[in-house]
Design an enzyme around this catalytic site. Structure first.
Site, PDB file in Angstrom:
ATOM      1  N   GLY A  88     -25.620 -48.659 -43.040  1.00  0.00           N
ATOM      2  CA  GLY A  88     -26.219 -49.984 -42.889  1.00  0.00           C
ATOM      3  C   GLY A  88     -26.003 -50.504 -41.481  1.00  0.00           C
ATOM      4  O   GLY A  88     -25.776 -49.748 -40.541  1.00  0.00           O
ATOM      5  N   ARG A  89     -26.038 -51.820 -41.335  1.00  0.00           N
ATOM      6  CA  ARG A  89     -25.847 -52.425 -40.019  1.00  0.00           C
ATOM      7  C   ARG A  89     -24.376 -52.581 -39.655  1.00  0.00           C
ATOM      8  O   ARG A  89     -24.015 -52.676 -38.489  1.00  0.00           O
ATOM      9  CB  ARG A  89     -26.513 -53.808 -39.998  1.00  0.00           C
ATOM     10  CG  ARG A  89     -28.010 -53.796 -40.221  1.00  0.00           C
ATOM     11  CD  ARG A  89     -28.764 -53.131 -39.092  1.00  0.00           C
ATOM     12  NE  ARG A  89     -28.620 -53.836 -37.845  1.00  0.00           N
ATOM     13  CZ  ARG A  89     -29.415 -54.794 -37.416  1.00  0.00           C
ATOM     14  NH1 ARG A  89     -30.452 -55.148 -38.127  1.00  0.00           N
ATOM     15  NH2 ARG A  89     -29.192 -55.367 -36.259  1.00  0.00           N
ATOM     16  N   GLU A  92     -22.261 -50.630 -36.807  1.00  0.00           N
ATOM     17  CA  GLU A  92     -22.569 -50.964 -35.415  1.00  0.00           C
ATOM     18  C   GLU A  92     -21.503 -51.879 -34.813  1.00  0.00           C
ATOM     19  O   GLU A  92     -21.134 -51.736 -33.655  1.00  0.00           O
ATOM     20  CB  GLU A  92     -23.940 -51.632 -35.374  1.00  0.00           C
ATOM     21  CG  GLU A  92     -24.464 -51.974 -34.013  1.00  0.00           C
ATOM     22  CD  GLU A  92     -25.841 -52.616 -34.075  1.00  0.00           C
ATOM     23  OE1 GLU A  92     -26.317 -53.039 -33.014  1.00  0.00           O
ATOM     24  OE2 GLU A  92     -26.442 -52.702 -35.170  1.00  0.00           O
ATOM     25  N   CYS A 118     -25.210 -41.965 -43.466  1.00  0.00           N
ATOM     26  CA  CYS A 118     -26.135 -42.806 -42.712  1.00  0.00           C
ATOM     27  C   CYS A 118     -25.479 -43.260 -41.404  1.00  0.00           C
ATOM     28  O   CYS A 118     -24.956 -42.448 -40.651  1.00  0.00           O
ATOM     29  CB  CYS A 118     -26.578 -43.974 -43.590  1.00  0.00           C
ATOM     30  SG  CYS A 118     -28.119 -44.749 -43.055  1.00  0.00           S
TER      31      CYS A 118
END
Length: 196
Positions: A88-89, A92, A118
């Protein structure tokens, strides 16, 4: 004794990639602690739903509120048997926390099972634990994984204690590989025949 699993979450973690392993590992009987830097048990992380709808990249929609069940500041990685790093985000920004990187490094140094998929590999790359490994991630991260010193694969990959996958559609194979690394014995009994 029940195995203890640490699951790293963060704001806008991918909805399926945090929820499915969290519930599946609990269903097996493992004690899963979900944590996020600067948050405590009872706090929540908003999730993002990433979908594959024929565009050049995934689409992103609001997901659920994922409730954490453990305090990040209370984490002692030596007390855990394995680590799960969803995508997911969140990865990051999670990779910018030294404490997160140190936790990840512990699992590799101790050769404990680690499952990541991912964008979770962004954290592993930042922790400098991919050198000489064979793994996969979201396809757009191939250059990042190679730059971190790993060999790229296109499928769910198991390299010793590390199990990686590209995204949530890989859950069945990814989780099965991770459970095998954990030493989980699952009896796949044939369904009973229906009475006529």
């Amino acid at each position: 004794m029940t195995k203890q699993i640490l699951l790293l979450a963060g704001d806008f973690v991918e909805d399926y990639e945090v929820m499915v392993p969290f519930q599946a590992l609990q269903m097996i009987g493992y004690d899963v602690h979900t944590v996020c830097p600067e948050k405590e048990g009872g706090d929540s992380c908003p999730t993002a739903i990433h979908d594959f709808e024929g565009d050049q990249t995934y689409t992103e929609k609001p997901g659920h509120e994922f409730e954490l069940n453990h305090d990040f500041d209370a984490v002692d990685p030596t007390e855990y048997d394995a680590l799960v790093v969803p995508g997911g985000r969140a990865p990051e920004y999670l990779r910018t926390y030294d404490d997160v990187l140190e936790i990840v490094q512990h699992f590799f140094e101790a050769e404990k099972p680690v499952a990541s998929l991912c964008h979770g590999l962004q954290i592993l790359a930042a922790a400098d634990v991919l050198e000489g490994r064979t793994c996969t991630a979201y396809p757009a991260l191939e250059a990042d994984v190679i730059a971190a010193g790993a060999e790229w694969e296109d499928d769910v990959t198991r390299d010793e204690n590390l199990v990686t996958a590209q995204a949530w559609p890989d859950h069945p194979e990814w989780l099965a590989e991770f459970l095998e690394v954990l030493g989980t014995d699952i009896d796949h009994a044939e369904p009973a025949a229906a009475d006529d």
